[in-house]
Design a protein around this motif. Structure first.
Motif, mmCIF file in Angstrom:
data_model
loop_
_atom_site.group_PDB
_atom_site.id
_atom_site.type_symbol
_atom_site.label_atom_id
_atom_site.label_comp_id
_atom_site.label_asym_id
_atom_site.label_seq_id
_atom_site.Cartn_x
_atom_site.Cartn_y
_atom_site.Cartn_z
ATOM 1 N N ARG A 138 0.836 -1.201 0.000
ATOM 2 C CA ARG A 138 0.000 0.000 0.000
ATOM 3 C C ARG A 138 0.870 1.249 0.000
ATOM 4 N N ALA A 139 0.284 2.357 -0.425
ATOM 5 C CA ALA A 139 1.015 3.624 -0.462
ATOM 6 C C ALA A 139 1.594 3.978 0.893
ATOM 7 N N SER A 140 0.851 3.699 1.947
ATOM 8 C CA SER A 140 1.281 4.064 3.297
ATOM 9 C C SER A 140 2.482 3.267 3.772
ATOM 10 N N ASP A 141 2.882 2.203 3.045
ATOM 11 C CA ASP A 141 4.072 1.436 3.412
ATOM 12 C C ASP A 141 5.364 2.198 3.128
ATOM 13 N N SER A 142 5.280 3.229 2.320
ATOM 14 C CA SER A 142 6.487 3.967 1.931
ATOM 15 C C SER A 142 7.003 4.837 3.069
ATOM 16 N N PRO A 143 8.317 4.767 3.359
ATOM 17 C CA PRO A 143 8.885 5.631 4.395
ATOM 18 C C PRO A 143 9.240 7.018 3.886
ATOM 19 N N TRP A 144 9.201 7.229 2.553
ATOM 20 C CA TRP A 144 9.669 8.504 2.003
ATOM 21 C C TRP A 144 8.545 9.391 1.472
ATOM 22 N N SER A 145 7.417 8.816 1.036
ATOM 23 C CA SER A 145 6.358 9.643 0.453
ATOM 24 C C SER A 145 5.573 10.343 1.570
ATOM 25 N N ARG A 146 5.249 11.609 1.334
ATOM 26 C CA ARG A 146 4.590 12.412 2.370
ATOM 27 C C ARG A 146 3.611 13.391 1.740
ATOM 28 N N GLU A 147 2.597 13.760 2.511
ATOM 29 C CA GLU A 147 1.697 14.845 2.154
ATOM 30 C C GLU A 147 1.146 15.461 3.439
ATOM 31 N N GLU A 148 0.584 16.651 3.295
ATOM 32 C CA GLU A 148 -0.060 17.307 4.432
ATOM 33 C C GLU A 148 -1.563 17.158 4.280
ATOM 34 N N LEU A 149 -2.209 16.607 5.300
ATOM 35 C CA LEU A 149 -3.637 16.352 5.267
ATOM 36 C C LEU A 149 -4.252 16.799 6.586
ATOM 37 N N ASN A 150 -5.164 17.752 6.499
ATOM 38 C CA ASN A 150 -5.830 18.295 7.692
ATOM 39 C C ASN A 150 -4.816 18.812 8.714
ATOM 40 N N GLY A 151 -3.760 19.466 8.186
ATOM 41 C CA GLY A 151 -2.773 20.078 9.067
ATOM 42 C C GLY A 151 -1.734 19.123 9.607
ATOM 43 N N LYS A 152 -1.770 17.850 9.200
ATOM 44 C CA LYS A 152 -0.810 16.866 9.677
ATOM 45 C C LYS A 152 -0.005 16.295 8.512
ATOM 46 N N VAL A 153 1.256 15.970 8.770
ATOM 47 C CA VAL A 153 2.092 15.311 7.764
ATOM 48 C C VAL A 153 1.875 13.807 7.881
ATOM 49 N N VAL A 154 1.422 13.197 6.788
ATOM 50 C CA VAL A 154 1.069 11.774 6.773
ATOM 51 C C VAL A 154 1.659 11.129 5.520
ATOM 52 N N PRO A 155 1.686 9.787 5.447
ATOM 53 C CA PRO A 155 2.134 9.135 4.217
ATOM 54 C C PRO A 155 1.239 9.523 3.042
ATOM 55 N N ASN A 156 1.839 9.709 1.879
ATOM 56 C CA ASN A 156 1.058 10.031 0.692
ATOM 57 C C ASN A 156 0.177 8.843 0.304
ATOM 58 N N ARG A 157 -0.951 9.134 -0.323
ATOM 59 C CA ARG A 157 -1.923 8.090 -0.650
ATOM 60 C C ARG A 157 -1.760 7.503 -2.047
ATOM 61 N N VAL A 158 -0.868 8.070 -2.866
ATOM 62 C CA VAL A 158 -0.800 7.714 -4.287
ATOM 63 C C VAL A 158 0.166 6.561 -4.544
ATOM 64 N N THR A 159 -0.287 5.551 -5.284
ATOM 65 C CA THR A 159 0.595 4.568 -5.920
ATOM 66 C C THR A 159 0.465 4.743 -7.424
ATOM 67 N N ASP A 160 1.600 4.731 -8.112
ATOM 68 C CA ASP A 160 1.630 5.113 -9.518
ATOM 69 C C ASP A 160 2.758 4.351 -10.215
ATOM 70 N N GLY A 161 2.506 3.892 -11.427
ATOM 71 C CA GLY A 161 3.548 3.399 -12.310
ATOM 72 C C GLY A 161 4.404 2.255 -11.828
ATOM 73 N N PRO A 162 3.858 1.113 -11.378
ATOM 74 C CA PRO A 162 4.735 -0.006 -10.993
ATOM 75 C C PRO A 162 5.455 -0.604 -12.195
ATOM 76 N N PHE A 163 6.688 -1.067 -11.957
ATOM 77 C CA PHE A 163 7.457 -1.776 -12.977
ATOM 78 C C PHE A 163 8.366 -2.768 -12.269
#
Length: 332
Positions: A205-230
């Motif tokens: 899942r997207a939340s498994d990533s230790p590096w992807s981040r976004e700000e949601l409702n004033g909090k920094v959380v894992p990003n929700r996007v998964t894109d382009g697997p190879f």
């Protein structure tokens, strides 16, 4: 629609008569790679024709003998306008694969006229991964037996191809807009790729990533996007997967490795991205002179707020247990 994605062109042929979603420019010749605007570039190095074929979002094909100068774009897709895709689907993240003497076209098709769900107040369009087939690398690519590969009420995108234990699989994303935590999944395919077998299974899942981040409702959380697997293997046999997400507003290429050496995983995410910032949706291919290259697009927003994506190449090293970016590759 995927976060921050610009659809550059929506072009596709109907079976009869031939129609285009929008008028395309005439075929151009001798075009440098960095003069082409294209999201999600995928390059097939086709030895039988000694030609590189590049496709991506928009579904068009470009051709080159040397990776430096390109000719195109060419229309290459035929489909049934009476299918779920409709007469004028969008095409995202197309890929070309040579398998058992045929050429296969993996792509995401979107029919905005059909709504499949409403999630957190957002209406979800009919969007799904599909596979077409041709006898030639430049098409025309046409539908096969099954009308769908994945559930009609599931929004999926960015399909790619992998073979494990002589069995073919489609690897794809279940879109974050429908589940709020995008996934990368697998589903087994029929031997001729004309349909799918069984149900899809989540790999990570997207939340498994230790590096992807976004700000949601004033909090920094894992990003929700998964894109382009190879999916790829290093020369030591280690199974890895490129995939893309975001670090706030920076499009970013990551990589994960399977602890079991199989698609089943578990998939262990690398702690840091693999490429410089503002690159993503990468894939690997080997040039005719034996170099391992990553095709990827750069991502920037201009002063007018327009998203600019340009295909580019990195020279890679897969001789060890991890994929390593060596340098930006400039064809001579």
């Amino acid at each position: 629609m995927r976060k921050h994605v610009l659809i550059l062109v929506y072009v596709v042929f109907a079976l009869t008569p031939l129609t285009a979603q929008r008028r395309m420019p005439g075929v151009r010749t001798d075009i440098p790679l960095d003069s082409i605007r294209l999201s999600d570039p995928f390059i097939l190095a086709d030895k039988p024709t000694a030609t590189y074929y590049m496709t991506g979002t928009g579904g068009m094909i470009w051709k080159s003998r040397d990776l430096k100068r390109w000719t195109g774009p060419f229309r290459a897709v035929s489909f049934n306008p009476h299918s779920w895709m409709g007469a004028r689907p969008m095409i995202w993240a197309a890929e070309l694969h040579h398998y058992h003497g045929k050429y296969y076209y993996f792509a995401t098709f979107t029919n905005a006229a059909i709504k499949i769900d409403t999630f957190r107040g957002r209406v979800i369009d009919r969007r799904a991964c599909h596979i077409l087939v041709s006898d030639r690398p430049d098409g025309p690519y046409v539908p096969m037996a099954d009308s769908i590969y994945l559930p009609a009420d599931k929004s999926t995108l960015d399909a790619t191809f992998w073979i494990e234990n002589d069995m073919p699989y489609m690897i794809y994303c279940h879109e974050w807009l429908q589940n709020w935590n995008g996934t990368v999944e697998k589903i087994r395919l029929k031997p001729d790729l004309s349909g799918s077998v069984g149900e899809g299974k989540v790999l990570f899942r997207a939340s498994d990533s230790p590096w992807s981040r976004e700000e949601l409702n004033g909090k920094v959380v894992p990003n929700r996007v998964t894109d382009g697997p190879f999916v790829f293997r290093t020369q030591t046999g280690r199974l890895g997967m490129l995939w893309t997400s975001w670090v706030f507003n920076v499009y970013t290429q990551g990589v994960a490795y399977s602890a079991s050496g199989t698609l089943a995983g578990p998939w262990i995410q690398e702690k840091a991205p693999i490429t410089p910032p503002n690159f993503g949706h990468g894939m690997l291919f080997r040039s005719f002179d034996g170099k391992l290259l990553m095709a990827i697009h750069s991502h920037r927003v201009d002063e007018k707020g327009h998203t600019i994506r340009i295909p580019c190449l990195f020279e890679m090293d897969d001789s060890g247990d991890k994929l390593v970016v060596k340098k930006r590759y400039q064809p001579k």
